[in-house]
Design a protein around this motif. Structure first.
Motif, PDB file in Angstrom:
ATOM      1  N   GLN A   1       0.819  -1.300   0.041  1.00  0.00           N
ATOM      2  CA  GLN A   1      -0.015  -0.120  -0.027  1.00  0.00           C
ATOM      3  C   GLN A   1       0.745   1.198  -0.195  1.00  0.00           C
ATOM      4  O   GLN A   1       1.033   1.817   1.098  1.00  0.00           O
ATOM      5  CB  GLN A   1      -0.956   0.100   1.274  1.00  0.00           C
ATOM      6  CG  GLN A   1      -1.830  -1.229   1.514  1.00  0.00           C
ATOM      7  CD  GLN A   1      -3.003  -1.085   2.094  1.00  0.00           C
ATOM      8  OE1 GLN A   1      -4.055  -0.657   1.638  1.00  0.00           O
ATOM      9  NE2 GLN A   1      -2.984  -1.422   3.309  1.00  0.00           N
TER      10      GLN A   1
ATOM     11  N   VAL B   1      -8.012 -18.533  -7.602  1.00  0.00           N
ATOM     12  CA  VAL B   1      -9.353 -17.953  -7.569  1.00  0.00           C
ATOM     13  C   VAL B   1      -9.253 -16.821  -6.475  1.00  0.00           C
ATOM     14  O   VAL B   1      -8.865 -17.262  -5.196  1.00  0.00           O
ATOM     15  CB  VAL B   1     -10.298 -19.072  -7.209  1.00  0.00           C
ATOM     16  CG1 VAL B   1     -11.755 -18.166  -6.889  1.00  0.00           C
ATOM     17  CG2 VAL B   1     -10.501 -20.078  -8.299  1.00  0.00           C
ATOM     18  N   LEU B   2      -9.507 -15.663  -6.672  1.00  0.00           N
ATOM     19  CA  LEU B   2      -9.375 -14.763  -5.871  1.00  0.00           C
ATOM     20  C   LEU B   2     -10.652 -14.318  -5.206  1.00  0.00           C
ATOM     21  O   LEU B   2     -11.675 -14.275  -5.557  1.00  0.00           O
ATOM     22  CB  LEU B   2      -9.130 -13.266  -6.654  1.00  0.00           C
ATOM     23  CG  LEU B   2      -7.882 -13.376  -7.530  1.00  0.00           C
ATOM     24  CD1 LEU B   2      -7.808 -12.093  -8.619  1.00  0.00           C
ATOM     25  CD2 LEU B   2      -6.647 -13.026  -6.551  1.00  0.00           C
TER      26      LEU B   2
ATOM     27  N   ALA C   1      -4.930  -7.870   4.250  1.00  0.00           N
ATOM     28  CA  ALA C   1      -4.792  -9.403   4.166  1.00  0.00           C
ATOM     29  C   ALA C   1      -3.715  -9.854   3.348  1.00  0.00           C
ATOM     30  O   ALA C   1      -3.862 -10.098   2.223  1.00  0.00           O
ATOM     31  CB  ALA C   1      -6.194  -9.817   3.667  1.00  0.00           C
ATOM     32  N   SER C   2      -2.628  -9.356   3.646  1.00  0.00           N
ATOM     33  CA  SER C   2      -1.573  -9.609   2.812  1.00  0.00           C
ATOM     34  C   SER C   2      -0.275 -10.156   3.495  1.00  0.00           C
ATOM     35  O   SER C   2       0.444  -9.677   4.339  1.00  0.00           O
ATOM     36  CB  SER C   2      -1.005  -8.412   2.026  1.00  0.00           C
ATOM     37  OG  SER C   2      -2.266  -7.780   1.549  1.00  0.00           O
TER      38      SER C   2
ATOM     39  N   PRO D   1     -13.051 -12.169  -2.834  1.00  0.00           N
ATOM     40  CA  PRO D   1     -13.420 -10.826  -2.682  1.00  0.00           C
ATOM     41  C   PRO D   1     -13.226 -10.672  -1.358  1.00  0.00           C
ATOM     42  O   PRO D   1     -13.543 -11.171  -0.273  1.00  0.00           O
ATOM     43  CB  PRO D   1     -14.837 -10.441  -2.950  1.00  0.00           C
ATOM     44  CG  PRO D   1     -15.133 -11.713  -3.975  1.00  0.00           C
ATOM     45  CD  PRO D   1     -14.479 -12.800  -3.576  1.00  0.00           C
ATOM     46  N   GLU D   2     -12.511  -9.420  -0.929  1.00  0.00           N
ATOM     47  CA  GLU D   2     -12.195  -8.928   0.539  1.00  0.00           C
ATOM     48  C   GLU D   2     -13.341  -7.944   0.978  1.00  0.00           C
ATOM     49  O   GLU D   2     -13.143  -6.667   0.145  1.00  0.00           O
ATOM     50  CB  GLU D   2     -10.777  -8.636   0.800  1.00  0.00           C
ATOM     51  CG  GLU D   2      -9.768  -9.292   0.308  1.00  0.00           C
ATOM     52  CD  GLU D   2      -9.296 -10.107   1.568  1.00  0.00           C
ATOM     53  OE1 GLU D   2      -9.460  -9.756   2.549  1.00  0.00           O
ATOM     54  OE2 GLU D   2      -8.332 -11.011   1.230  1.00  0.00           O
ATOM     55  N   LEU D   3     -14.115  -8.023   1.889  1.00  0.00           N
ATOM     56  CA  LEU D   3     -14.917  -7.002   2.290  1.00  0.00           C
ATOM     57  C   LEU D   3     -14.239  -5.776   2.785  1.00  0.00           C
ATOM     58  O   LEU D   3     -13.206  -6.181   3.451  1.00  0.00           O
ATOM     59  CB  LEU D   3     -16.295  -7.510   3.159  1.00  0.00           C
ATOM     60  CG  LEU D   3     -17.206  -8.348   2.481  1.00  0.00           C
ATOM     61  CD1 LEU D   3     -18.044  -8.845   3.401  1.00  0.00           C
ATOM     62  CD2 LEU D   3     -17.778  -7.643   1.105  1.00  0.00           C
ATOM     63  N   MET D   4     -14.767  -4.680   2.454  1.00  0.00           N
ATOM     64  CA  MET D   4     -14.222  -3.345   3.056  1.00  0.00           C
ATOM     65  C   MET D   4     -15.155  -2.529   3.834  1.00  0.00           C
ATOM     66  O   MET D   4     -16.188  -2.703   3.723  1.00  0.00           O
ATOM     67  CB  MET D   4     -13.392  -2.499   2.005  1.00  0.00           C
ATOM     68  CG  MET D   4     -12.401  -3.401   1.424  1.00  0.00           C
ATOM     69  SD  MET D   4     -11.911  -2.457  -0.254  1.00  0.00           S
ATOM     70  CE  MET D   4     -10.913  -1.056   0.596  1.00  0.00           C
TER      71      MET D   4
END
Lengths: 300, 300
Positions: free
Chosen positions: B91, B294-295, B217-218, B297-300
């Motif tokens: 980031q 398969v990615l 999340a990394s 989705p990460e909720l934000m």
């Protein structure tokens, strides 16, 4: 928009001009047909139908401020649905806001779900979708093609500069790619090219940033349409990929199938999907051309 | 360092403590042998030999300020060579500076060449190397392995937390990977693990950020050594890759060969190299595991 809201096409151009100014863009030209008004902005586009509008921007524009301006002007209760997207940037530290900042502004006005698809260190895409009872019709589809690091004959031609707008339209082959569409194109100085096309309720839009200068040696081409490519031209994205020959590309699909017809030899590095409560099936895929690329050190 | 400069190991620990404070890090523990002092920092490492030192930091530390502190303290004429690297961040907008900013600070003190290898939208690496007549010896080699999004048994074990430092050292198998090395390890709260190892003039260092929390999340694991892997263990990097099973990884090599022995099935997405005037042959390669991910989705 909801049934009770005004026809957006009857809003004065000064309203849309103020809206795009919020994003630090301006209206350069416009075309119109019985279904839609298409405004070409400074390296961006705005499309207005009677019940919806679409704005795309790039660079360090502040798209979220345009969205907030619209919500504030018409009232959030007039919105059947607000959808907002952002891609990973080439240089995120030069942006004036992050997606998280943007969602904070939107959520002050309208509740909604936000997510990221894709890892932070690779290509990824952010989605915001307001909470609503709206149900998308099956033909409400969108295809977005984001191309990185274009190469080959056309890329070399673009980087040489000194073309006219008509010469570029011919080089892109718009007459063959979109024979039914009325085209509005603009060539920027020192570089950059934008095109809007209209055919009934359908739009196509293409934005080309060919520059390979010292500060950002990173070409980028985006294409978007609401055509159902399965019916119109299944291989349209493949034809654009062959034309621009990008090192890598992303495809974002709303309610369209996952065809790779006509794509160059590639590896799909990642893909993900989600379905919104409004019935939009959204797919994100990140591709790279198959051969390994030799990276050239860029002096700084 | 040049021949006329003092033995760096005779500098007081307060000097090194002040230096790491400039990077917003602190010394947590240290081990020593006749060739080298190894300091374990807050998720970072510092190694001091008589004629050179190495500092690695992560997070929002300000590494360049530690480098500038050192140059200012000893004088740029004492430096045989200053080398500075930065990777692409998860980031970038959260960082307090860009590589360009950092190079500006360095160039106020010492002239040098800077470059980026790799596209801005993918994994890339920045190098700065001061101008000098210094010539690297052939055994002056470094291998860096940067692993993204670890998966599998060990990753799951790390994310469960509640292990002791000794349990983690056993899980990583340091005794088998580095049997000759004296190990200094530290477990962070709530998560994170760092290890320095010393064997004569050789170091190994491993930093693990397993977290998969909402804000980032990394996961990320870095490994670095000055061992000549062709002589020590050609498959060491392969064994680490098998252990952590990252989705993608980068390898940066200084004067070491390009072995992929023991690597999981992979595609090399890009690679580039440069040779400095001091005779360092630097290679950068970016890899991804072969199967498409398969990615989620990460909720934000």
């Amino acid at each position: 928009m909801t049934a009770s809201t005004p026809n957006l096409r009857e809003l004065d151009v000064s309203f849309w001009s103020a809206l795009v100014n919020c994003a630090h863009a301006e209206i350069l030209s416009h075309i119109s047909n019985p279904k839609c008004d298409a405004y070409l902005l400074s390296e961006s586009s705005l499309f207005v139908w009677h019940d919806r509008f679409l704005i795309l921007t790039c660079g360090t524009s502040t798209l979220v401020d345009a969205a907030c301006y619209f919500i504030d002007a018409l009232g959030s209760s007039s919105m059947a649905l607000v959808s907002y997207q952002r891609k990973n940037e080439y240089q995120a530290h030069l942006q004036t806001s992050s997606f998280t900042d943007d969602v904070g502004k939107l959520r002050q006005r309208i509740a909604g779900k936000a997510c990221r698809v894709g890892h932070l260190d690779s290509h990824h895409h952010y989605f915001f979708c307001s909470d609503s009872d709206y149900q998308a019709t099956k033909d409400d589809c969108t295809s977005e093609l984001l191309m990185y690091h274009i190469r080959g004959e056309l890329a070399d031609y673009l980087n040489r500069g000194s073309q006219t707008c008509d010469e570029l339209c011919a080089a892109f082959g718009f007459k063959h790619l979109f024979p039914e569409f009325e085209i509005d194109a603009h060539l920027f100085t020192p570089s950059g090219f934008s095109m809007n096309g209209l055919w009934g309720k359908y739009y196509v839009t293409l934005h080309v940033t060919p520059q390979s200068d010292k500060t950002c040696a990173s070409s980028y081409v985006s294409f978007e349409t609401n055509l159902d490519l399965a019916r119109y031209s299944q291989s349209l994205l493949g034809r654009l990929l062959t034309l621009f020959s990008p090192v890598s590309w992303d495809i974002i699909r709303f309610n369209t199938n996952d065809s790779t017809q006509g794509f160059p030899a590639h590896v799909r590095l990642g893909h993900g999907s989600l379905t919104t409560e409004q019935g939009y099936h959204i797919g994100f895929s990140h591709y790279q051309q198959l051969q390994t690329e030799v990276l050239i050190p860029e002096l700084m």
